[in-house]
Design a protein around this motif. Sequence first.
Motif, PDB file in Angstrom:
ATOM      1  N   SER A 163       0.820  -1.219   0.000  1.00  0.00           N
ATOM      2  CA  SER A 163       0.000   0.000   0.000  1.00  0.00           C
ATOM      3  C   SER A 163       0.849   1.263   0.000  1.00  0.00           C
TER       4      SER A 163
ATOM      5  N   THR B  65      -2.841   5.733  -2.179  1.00  0.00           N
ATOM      6  CA  THR B  65      -2.013   6.497  -1.243  1.00  0.00           C
ATOM      7  C   THR B  65      -1.532   7.796  -1.886  1.00  0.00           C
TER       8      THR B  65
ATOM      9  N   TYR C  17      -4.506  10.208  -2.273  1.00  0.00           N
ATOM     10  CA  TYR C  17      -4.839  10.823  -0.981  1.00  0.00           C
ATOM     11  C   TYR C  17      -3.794  11.871  -0.593  1.00  0.00           C
TER      12      TYR C  17
ATOM     13  N   TRP D 141      -3.008   4.948   4.979  1.00  0.00           N
ATOM     14  CA  TRP D 141      -3.262   3.801   4.104  1.00  0.00           C
ATOM     15  C   TRP D 141      -2.550   2.542   4.574  1.00  0.00           C
TER      16      TRP D 141
ATOM     17  N   GLN E 183      -4.791   1.360   7.349  1.00  0.00           N
ATOM     18  CA  GLN E 183      -6.043   0.851   6.767  1.00  0.00           C
ATOM     19  C   GLN E 183      -5.830  -0.541   6.168  1.00  0.00           C
ATOM     20  N   THR E 184      -4.779  -0.696   5.401  1.00  0.00           N
ATOM     21  CA  THR E 184      -4.517  -1.985   4.758  1.00  0.00           C
ATOM     22  C   THR E 184      -4.185  -3.054   5.791  1.00  0.00           C
TER      23      THR E 184
END
Length: 326
Positions: A13, A19, A22, A265, A268-269
């Motif tokens: 990620s 990423t 964002y 990210w 999150q991942t």
Amino acid sequence: MDWIQIFSNTASSILSPATIGYALAALGLAVHFGYAGLLNMGIAGFMAIGAYGYAISILSFDLPWWLAAIIGLTAASIFALVLGVPTLRLRGDYLAIVTIAAAEVVRLLFLTTAFDEFTGSADGLSGYHASFRASNPIPEGTYGFGPWVYNANDWWVRILGLITLAIAVLVVWSLMRSPWGRVLKGIREDEDAVRALGKNAFAYKLQALVLGGVIAAAGGIIYALPSAVSPGVYVTSLTFFVWTALLLGGAATVFGPLLGSLIFWVLQTFLSNFLPALVSAGVLPFMSQIQAGTLRFILVGVALMLLVIFMPQGILGNKKELTFVK
């Protein structure tokens, strides 16, 4: 529990288009909020306009990808002007309400069946990759090492995204150290004092709104480059995720939004792989796989609240430079 797979997915990620997209959107929001003090809660609208402007230009008008990208960025700048002229004199909390409503109006316009021929309505848009991939200078094949192994087209998306991000960082870094940037920060701290010095505060705020909006639209294009454009992506939660990334790294900084997006990210991942794995291992017997996947969004919301309360300046930010709502 397959820890190697979890860490491999998490590491991949770091270079994902999401990423990078964002990071661009958070950098645009830093120009709006961190430097100009504009409480923009509609950053998802700018990303949507960039992505749809790019896709529609290719699918409906058969334009090359680079011209389509310019049109997407131009559309975002026009949107910033239309949004900013009647609203930038509003107080911070009212501006937040107006911008979040404007972003939702944009999403509903793309969602309506009235423009189905151009926007694809609820299905969104796809199949616009041909000219972009045809311009790929990387020979066919698979390259990389470890978790960062991609084909030529995937690398082309990432390289273009990183180049765009580097240009955006250089532009913002240069502008914020110029007299223009110092006036902008002065407006953020005390708009009346800047007006007393003869500066047109409204014009400066409008310029900041356009600049940040164009950078956010570039993020929307990079986000949509490898896959498709869907109206379900540009919802209010996207705006809150970008805000989380910005506040995590530091709102009034150039590199803070990049660091915040990266951490956001990666976490999150990791959580999207780790929590379902805990359910499969029987560690969370009271929860299903779907509920475990949703739990990460709850954790992001809690993290955003804690950030605002205990560390509003973020990791790289300076608390003295941050004004939340005027």
